[in-house]
Design a protein around this motif. Structure first.
Motif, PDB file in Angstrom:
ATOM      1  N   ARG A 232       0.838  -1.202   0.000  1.00  0.00           N
ATOM      2  CA  ARG A 232       0.000   0.000   0.000  1.00  0.00           C
ATOM      3  C   ARG A 232       0.875   1.255   0.000  1.00  0.00           C
ATOM      4  O   ARG A 232       0.629   2.197  -0.736  1.00  0.00           O
ATOM      5  N   TYR A 233       1.924   1.237   0.805  1.00  0.00           N
ATOM      6  CA  TYR A 233       2.850   2.370   0.876  1.00  0.00           C
ATOM      7  C   TYR A 233       3.465   2.646  -0.506  1.00  0.00           C
ATOM      8  O   TYR A 233       3.514   3.792  -0.959  1.00  0.00           O
ATOM      9  N   TYR A 234       3.918   1.592  -1.183  1.00  0.00           N
ATOM     10  CA  TYR A 234       4.500   1.765  -2.521  1.00  0.00           C
ATOM     11  C   TYR A 234       3.475   2.340  -3.494  1.00  0.00           C
ATOM     12  O   TYR A 234       3.802   3.182  -4.326  1.00  0.00           O
ATOM     13  N   GLN A 235       2.221   1.883  -3.408  1.00  0.00           N
ATOM     14  CA  GLN A 235       1.179   2.403  -4.294  1.00  0.00           C
ATOM     15  C   GLN A 235       0.931   3.894  -4.043  1.00  0.00           C
ATOM     16  O   GLN A 235       0.763   4.676  -4.977  1.00  0.00           O
ATOM     17  N   VAL A 236       0.957   4.278  -2.784  1.00  0.00           N
ATOM     18  CA  VAL A 236       0.732   5.690  -2.427  1.00  0.00           C
ATOM     19  C   VAL A 236       1.865   6.567  -2.947  1.00  0.00           C
ATOM     20  O   VAL A 236       1.616   7.610  -3.557  1.00  0.00           O
ATOM     21  N   ILE A 237       3.125   6.160  -2.721  1.00  0.00           N
ATOM     22  CA  ILE A 237       4.221   7.024  -3.186  1.00  0.00           C
ATOM     23  C   ILE A 237       4.245   7.106  -4.704  1.00  0.00           C
ATOM     24  O   ILE A 237       4.568   8.144  -5.260  1.00  0.00           O
ATOM     25  N   GLN A 238       3.854   6.017  -5.374  1.00  0.00           N
ATOM     26  CA  GLN A 238       3.791   6.075  -6.826  1.00  0.00           C
ATOM     27  C   GLN A 238       2.672   7.030  -7.272  1.00  0.00           C
ATOM     28  O   GLN A 238       2.864   7.831  -8.183  1.00  0.00           O
ATOM     29  N   SER A 239       1.534   6.965  -6.604  1.00  0.00           N
ATOM     30  CA  SER A 239       0.417   7.843  -6.970  1.00  0.00           C
ATOM     31  C   SER A 239       0.738   9.319  -6.716  1.00  0.00           C
ATOM     32  O   SER A 239       0.158  10.197  -7.338  1.00  0.00           O
ATOM     33  N   LYS A 240       1.690   9.583  -5.814  1.00  0.00           N
ATOM     34  CA  LYS A 240       2.097  10.963  -5.528  1.00  0.00           C
ATOM     35  C   LYS A 240       3.217  11.430  -6.453  1.00  0.00           C
ATOM     36  O   LYS A 240       3.778  12.495  -6.264  1.00  0.00           O
ATOM     37  N   GLY A 241       3.556  10.598  -7.457  1.00  0.00           N
ATOM     38  CA  GLY A 241       4.504  11.019  -8.477  1.00  0.00           C
ATOM     39  C   GLY A 241       5.944  10.613  -8.237  1.00  0.00           C
ATOM     40  O   GLY A 241       6.830  11.064  -8.959  1.00  0.00           O
ATOM     41  N   TYR A 242       6.196   9.760  -7.244  1.00  0.00           N
ATOM     42  CA  TYR A 242       7.584   9.375  -6.987  1.00  0.00           C
ATOM     43  C   TYR A 242       8.173   8.587  -8.150  1.00  0.00           C
ATOM     44  O   TYR A 242       9.336   8.751  -8.473  1.00  0.00           O
ATOM     45  N   ALA A 243       7.367   7.731  -8.762  1.00  0.00           N
ATOM     46  CA  ALA A 243       7.854   6.908  -9.875  1.00  0.00           C
ATOM     47  C   ALA A 243       6.815   6.885 -10.982  1.00  0.00           C
ATOM     48  O   ALA A 243       5.621   6.856 -10.718  1.00  0.00           O
ATOM     49  N   SER A 244       7.291   6.870 -12.228  1.00  0.00           N
ATOM     50  CA  SER A 244       6.362   6.846 -13.364  1.00  0.00           C
ATOM     51  C   SER A 244       6.228   5.462 -13.983  1.00  0.00           C
ATOM     52  O   SER A 244       5.327   5.221 -14.769  1.00  0.00           O
ATOM     53  N   ASP A 245       7.101   4.536 -13.633  1.00  0.00           N
ATOM     54  CA  ASP A 245       7.056   3.176 -14.173  1.00  0.00           C
ATOM     55  C   ASP A 245       5.791   2.479 -13.666  1.00  0.00           C
ATOM     56  O   ASP A 245       5.599   2.336 -12.460  1.00  0.00           O
ATOM     57  N   PRO A 246       4.901   2.036 -14.570  1.00  0.00           N
ATOM     58  CA  PRO A 246       3.667   1.378 -14.122  1.00  0.00           C
ATOM     59  C   PRO A 246       3.928   0.071 -13.367  1.00  0.00           C
ATOM     60  O   PRO A 246       3.065  -0.403 -12.633  1.00  0.00           O
ATOM     61  N   LEU A 247       5.116  -0.495 -13.523  1.00  0.00           N
ATOM     62  CA  LEU A 247       5.452  -1.741 -12.830  1.00  0.00           C
ATOM     63  C   LEU A 247       6.272  -1.498 -11.560  1.00  0.00           C
ATOM     64  O   LEU A 247       6.780  -2.439 -10.962  1.00  0.00           O
ATOM     65  N   TYR A 248       6.388  -0.249 -11.143  1.00  0.00           N
ATOM     66  CA  TYR A 248       7.234   0.110  -9.998  1.00  0.00           C
ATOM     67  C   TYR A 248       6.876  -0.684  -8.738  1.00  0.00           C
ATOM     68  O   TYR A 248       7.740  -1.284  -8.104  1.00  0.00           O
ATOM     69  N   VAL A 249       5.600  -0.711  -8.390  1.00  0.00           N
ATOM     70  CA  VAL A 249       5.173  -1.401  -7.165  1.00  0.00           C
ATOM     71  C   VAL A 249       5.495  -2.885  -7.251  1.00  0.00           C
ATOM     72  O   VAL A 249       6.061  -3.454  -6.310  1.00  0.00           O
ATOM     73  N   SER A 250       5.182  -3.507  -8.368  1.00  0.00           N
ATOM     74  CA  SER A 250       5.449  -4.950  -8.482  1.00  0.00           C
ATOM     75  C   SER A 250       6.945  -5.248  -8.470  1.00  0.00           C
ATOM     76  O   SER A 250       7.375  -6.265  -7.928  1.00  0.00           O
ATOM     77  N   LYS A 251       7.754  -4.351  -9.035  1.00  0.00           N
ATOM     78  CA  LYS A 251       9.211  -4.549  -9.006  1.00  0.00           C
ATOM     79  C   LYS A 251       9.735  -4.490  -7.573  1.00  0.00           C
ATOM     80  O   LYS A 251      10.581  -5.306  -7.177  1.00  0.00           O
ATOM     81  N   LEU A 252       9.248  -3.523  -6.799  1.00  0.00           N
ATOM     82  CA  LEU A 252       9.704  -3.414  -5.411  1.00  0.00           C
ATOM     83  C   LEU A 252       9.239  -4.603  -4.571  1.00  0.00           C
ATOM     84  O   LEU A 252      10.000  -5.133  -3.751  1.00  0.00           O
ATOM     85  N   MET A 253       8.012  -5.032  -4.777  1.00  0.00           N
ATOM     86  CA  MET A 253       7.515  -6.202  -4.031  1.00  0.00           C
ATOM     87  C   MET A 253       8.301  -7.446  -4.424  1.00  0.00           C
ATOM     88  O   MET A 253       8.605  -8.290  -3.576  1.00  0.00           O
TER      89      MET A 253
END
Length: 182
Positions: free
Chosen positions: A105-126
């Protein structure tokens, strides 16, 4: 950089002792630095690919212009990079993960706030979190390199007792995983 070394730095921050947040940031640093091998990390102590801040406190002492024209913060040491990353979450009022289940959830939130533009960012970190352990959210305890040890000794006065809670937690998680995996 081992998780032990990272948590040594992390324990110097306002979020000290918050293991899920430390795990989340460690996986993020692992990803952003290409397993701690990138130029921006090795030469500029930037753990997270942080850009120079505009509206927040500045922890960096210089700006690095990459060959493609992007600018990044250059820090005197990794602890300042970590302070900057935590400060970004505080500035953006991002709720930090309090349990392992909160990390995605934390990764999804930081991505939604513009930290990362890669659509696979959350799955890569997990995926990194899972690969670092045995399939669960845990980390392998390792020995720091000589360079990490030297840098760590110049930025902290922590003793082995400061790491004992994290080591014990890792051991308990490992044994619980082994027990319930059957």
């Amino acid at each position: 950089m081992t998780f032990d070394t990272f948590t040594g730095y992390f324990n110097q921050t306002s979020s000290a002792g918050d293991l899920p947040y430390a795990m989340a940031l460690y996986a993020q640093a692992w990803h952003e630095t290409g397993n701690f091998t990138s130029n921006i990390y090795l030469n500029h102590k930037n753990l997270f690919g942080m850009k120079p801040s505009q509206n927040r406190e500045q922890y960096y002492d210089d700006v690095y212009a990459s060959p493609n024209g992007e600018t990044f913060a250059s820090y005197p040491d990794v602890i300042r990079s970590l302070f900057d990353r935590i400060d970004l979450d505080d500035y953006n009022r991002t709720v930090k993960p309090r349990t392992n289940d909160d990390i995605e959830r934390y990764y999804q939130v930081i991505q939604s706030k513009g930290y990362a533009s890669d659509p696979l960012y959350v799955s890569k970190l997990m995926d990194i979190l899972h690969r670092l352990g045995t399939g669960e959210l845990q980390f392998v305890v390792g020995q720091p390199s000589e360079e990490e040890e030297n840098e760590f000794n110049t930025t902290t006065r922590a003793t082995w007792k400061d790491y004992l809670p994290f080591i014990l937690i890792a051991i308990v998680i490992y044994y619980l995983y082994k027990r319930f995996k059957r």
